[in-house]
Scaffold this active site. Structure first.
Site, short mmCIF file in Angstrom:
data_model
loop_
_atom_site.label_atom_id
_atom_site.label_comp_id
_atom_site.label_asym_id
_atom_site.label_seq_id
_atom_site.Cartn_x
_atom_site.Cartn_y
_atom_site.Cartn_z
CG ASP A 22 -4.54 5.73 0.88
OD1 ASP A 22 -5.43 4.89 1.03
OD2 ASP A 22 -4.48 6.80 1.55
CG HIS B 255 -8.96 -1.30 4.36
ND1 HIS B 255 -8.77 -1.30 3.00
CD2 HIS B 255 -8.54 -0.09 4.80
CE1 HIS B 255 -8.24 -0.15 2.63
NE2 HIS B 255 -8.09 0.61 3.71
CG ASP B 256 -11.39 2.12 3.49
OD1 ASP B 256 -10.88 2.05 4.62
OD2 ASP B 256 -10.80 2.61 2.49
CG ASP C 34 -2.26 0.50 1.04
OD1 ASP C 34 -2.39 1.62 0.52
OD2 ASP C 34 -3.21 -0.22 1.38
CD GLU D 275 -8.85 4.57 -1.60
OE1 GLU D 275 -9.75 4.28 -0.82
OE2 GLU D 275 -7.97 5.41 -1.32
O1 TEU Z 1 -9.49 5.67 1.88
C1 TEU Z 1 -9.96 6.79 1.22
C2 TEU Z 1 -11.41 7.17 1.30
O2 TEU Z 1 -11.73 8.21 0.83
C3 TEU Z 1 -12.50 6.41 1.94
O3 TEU Z 1 -12.79 5.24 1.34
C4 TEU Z 1 -12.27 6.36 3.41
O4 TEU Z 1 -12.13 5.04 3.82
C5 TEU Z 1 -13.37 6.93 4.26
O5 TEU Z 1 -14.35 5.99 4.39
C6 TEU Z 1 -13.97 8.20 3.85
O6 TEU Z 1 -15.22 8.32 4.47
C7 TEU Z 1 -8.13 5.46 1.99
C8 TEU Z 1 -7.87 4.21 2.81
O7 TEU Z 1 -8.39 3.09 2.16
C9 TEU Z 1 -8.44 4.42 4.18
O8 TEU Z 1 -8.36 3.27 4.97
C10 TEU Z 1 -7.70 5.57 4.81
O9 TEU Z 1 -8.28 5.90 6.04
C11 TEU Z 1 -7.70 6.82 3.93
O10 TEU Z 1 -7.43 6.53 2.56
C12 TEU Z 1 -6.64 7.78 4.38
O11 TEU Z 1 -5.37 7.26 4.13
#
Ligand code: TEU
Ligand code: CA
Length: 540
Positions: free
Chosen positions: A193, A315-316, A100, A246
């Site tokens: 990311d 994971h989100d 990542d 992402e």
């Molecule tokens: O996530 C970015 C993001 O914009 C969203 O999907 C986030 O998880 C959040 O739900 C917004 O409401 C990435 C990573 O996948 C996430 O785990 C991190 O927290 C984020 O970036 C910051 O690095």
């Protein structure tokens, strides 16, 4: 296109969230030795690559997405020796490792940021400092600026995640060194990311919005494309690797602008439009899931985007069985298999998130104290300030919290994640009947279905490189065709718990079925039934 396919187009990627995968030393936190111990499990599942959520040194404000040293390992997860061993052991099994890459921001405990608090430091311009904040808001709600001494710094995420200043060429040089460091170790690529928001064109006030005020100043900017081109031409091109971005808030045109091979930027991106069909305005306000809305988005992305990164969990995101099935108790097994069929038969590179292969569910926490994710905790506080009653706050979190996907992976009836007596986040009590060991023994399990489907995909020309044609998208049934030179497959998915009629005129050999169907004598599809039909020699 067909001839230009590289290994990562044909690969299946498995995402590991290291904290929750497997704990080798009993402290209740997953670690790198834990991953090494389970490589054979992944090999047997049939995946080709592993994407590791961050394992770098980090104070863990956002579980590793706040990095304080890009070239070191978080001691909770092990050492650099452990990491080198993981790379070696994975290589022995022909498994690639994807890291990542979090370069929109660092941790506020990164030495660069600590130094940059001094206005005279040469690190000052590594970050974005201003005398006065603008009106931008953070992805985690609230203002995107925090004051230190007499100045404010920008953070699009938590205040412990200050944004790097990508207008500073020194930042570019530092990141290039980090890429070389990992690629030289034998890493096969990066999941980048929030990569499409790293370049802030101006720091002017944004148009006032309900969420993300300011985004027009940093979302998919020309400056971002320039950065991606440079990282690719100066570093990535020297290695056999790939990148998946992402990319928040992109449409299909913006996705293509990031990944078309002629542009030499990224290789594929994770879109969010299909994740946005079950809420209004923002992810906390969930609405009823209407499959047809999802089908429409998928059809658009499948037809318009050069190459897709297909996923339904990470994971989100909440767990897909809890999110998309009407009754995740009754239909969990068939439903998880139907979603697997969708994930693995769309055109593109499929991503499987740990636990998805056994149909793990949302968390069902009963108290706010069980939540660990900073985003959930912030939102709960905010909702409390707005006088949302407790039941509503709990309900919102139970549907949308990122912790739904972050409970320990369920290895056996007792959990099997750790030998210790506590875990960093509570386990799900349903481990007693949703776990890997049981599903390894049961030939009708979700896990076995994944193994078989992966095998089928790996031998199918049409699924690996065929084109995509929509067939029908009704309220309940999604069907599409995948066709290569020598093979033509029709995929039929009942995305409802009802029993709709099978679309007229469908003939052919059933090659995959989550109900062991062998013929069309029963003219109705069962709830969440999934079929792959070989129509190579027949006209559908
Ligand atoms: O996530 C970015 C993001 O914009 C969203 O999907 C986030 O998880 C959040 O739900 C917004 O409401 C990435 C990573 O996948 C996430 O785990 C991190 O927290 C984020 O970036 C910051 O690095
Ligand atoms: Ca551990």
């Amino acid at each position: 296109m067909e001839n230009k396919l590289k290994w990562y187009h044909k690969a299946i990627v498995y995402q590991i969230y290291p904290r929750s995968f497997y704990d080798s030393n009993g402290d209740g936190i997953g670690d790198i030795q834990g991953i090494i111990a389970k490589l054979d499990y992944l090999k047997k599942l049939g995946v080709n690559a592993i994407w590791l959520s961050p394992v770098y040194r980090s104070p863990n404000d956002d579980n590793g997405y706040d990095i304080s040293d890009y070239c070191d390992i978080n001691p909770e997860y092990g050492t650099m020796d452990d990491m080198d061993q993981l790379i070696l052991e994975a290589k022995k099994r022909d498994l690639k490792i994807i890291m990542d890459l979090v370069i929109n921001h660092t941790s506020d405990e990164h030495p660069w940021f600590i130094a940059s608090k001094d206005p005279k430091s040469k690190y000052r311009d590594y970050y974005i400092w201003q005398d006065k904040p603008n009106n931008w808001t953070s992805f985690f709600a609230g203002p995107a600026w925090t004051k230190v001494n007499d100045a404010y710094y920008l953070h699009l995420f938590s205040k412990k995640q200050p944004d790097l200043n990508w207008k500073n060429p020194k930042v570019m040089e530092e990141i290039k060194k980090i890429l070389h460091f990992w690629l030289k170790k034998g890493i096969a690529g990066f999941r980048c990311d929030v990569i499409n928001i790293i370049y802030k064109t101006t720091l002017e006030d944004g148009k006032k919005r309900f969420v993300l005020t300011g985004k027009e100043h940093y979302h998919s900017q020309a400056g971002c494309h320039r950065i991606l081109k440079e990282l690719r031409s100066d570093v990535l091109e020297q290695y056999d690797c790939f990148t998946v971005g992402e990319t928040v808030l992109v449409n299909t045109q913006q996705a293509n602008e990031l990944i078309h091979p002629d542009r030499k930027e990224l290789d594929m991106v994770f879109g969010f439009e299909h994740m946005d069909v079950d809420h209004i305005n923002n992810k906390w306000f969930k609405t009823k899931f209407k499959p047809k809305k999802m089908m429409k988005v998928l059809n658009t992305w499948q037809q318009e985007v050069y190459w897709n990164a297909n996923y339904f969990e990470n994971h989100d995101q909440p767990r897909s069985v809890s999110r998309y099935l009407k009754n995740d108790e009754k239909y969990r097994v068939v439903g998880a298999k139907m979603l697997a069929t969708l994930n693995l038969s769309l055109r593109g590179t499929p991503y499987i998130y740990q636990g998805q292969e056994i149909g793990m569910t949302n968390a069902n926490f009963r108290t706010i104290e069980e939540y660990r994710d900073l985003e959930s905790i912030r939102i709960e506080k905010l909702a409390r300030k707005l006088w949302f009653p407790k039941w509503l706050r709990m309900r919102i979190l139970s549907k949308a919290s990122r912790d739904n996907a972050r409970q320990p992976l369920q290895w056996n009836q007792a959990g099997g994640f750790t030998t210790g007596n506590s875990t960093w986040i509570p386990e799900n009590p349903n481990k007693s009947y949703i776990n890997i060991e049981d599903q390894t023994k049961d030939k009708n399990s979700i896990l076995k279905y994944y193994q078989e489907l992966i095998k089928f995909r790996n031998e199918s020309e049409a699924l690996l490189k065929g084109n995509f044609k929509p067939y029908s998208a009704t309220k309940k049934i999604y069907s599409f065709i995948r066709e290569s030179n020598d093979q033509k497959l029709l995929i039929v998915l009942n995305m409802s718990n009802k029993k709709p009629r099978i679309p007229k005129g469908i003939k052919g050999d059933i090659v995959v079925s989550n109900y062991h169907r062998t013929n069309f004598i029963n003219p109705r599809l069962n709830p969440y039934e999934a079929l792959i039909i070989d129509i190579t020699r027949r006209e559908a």
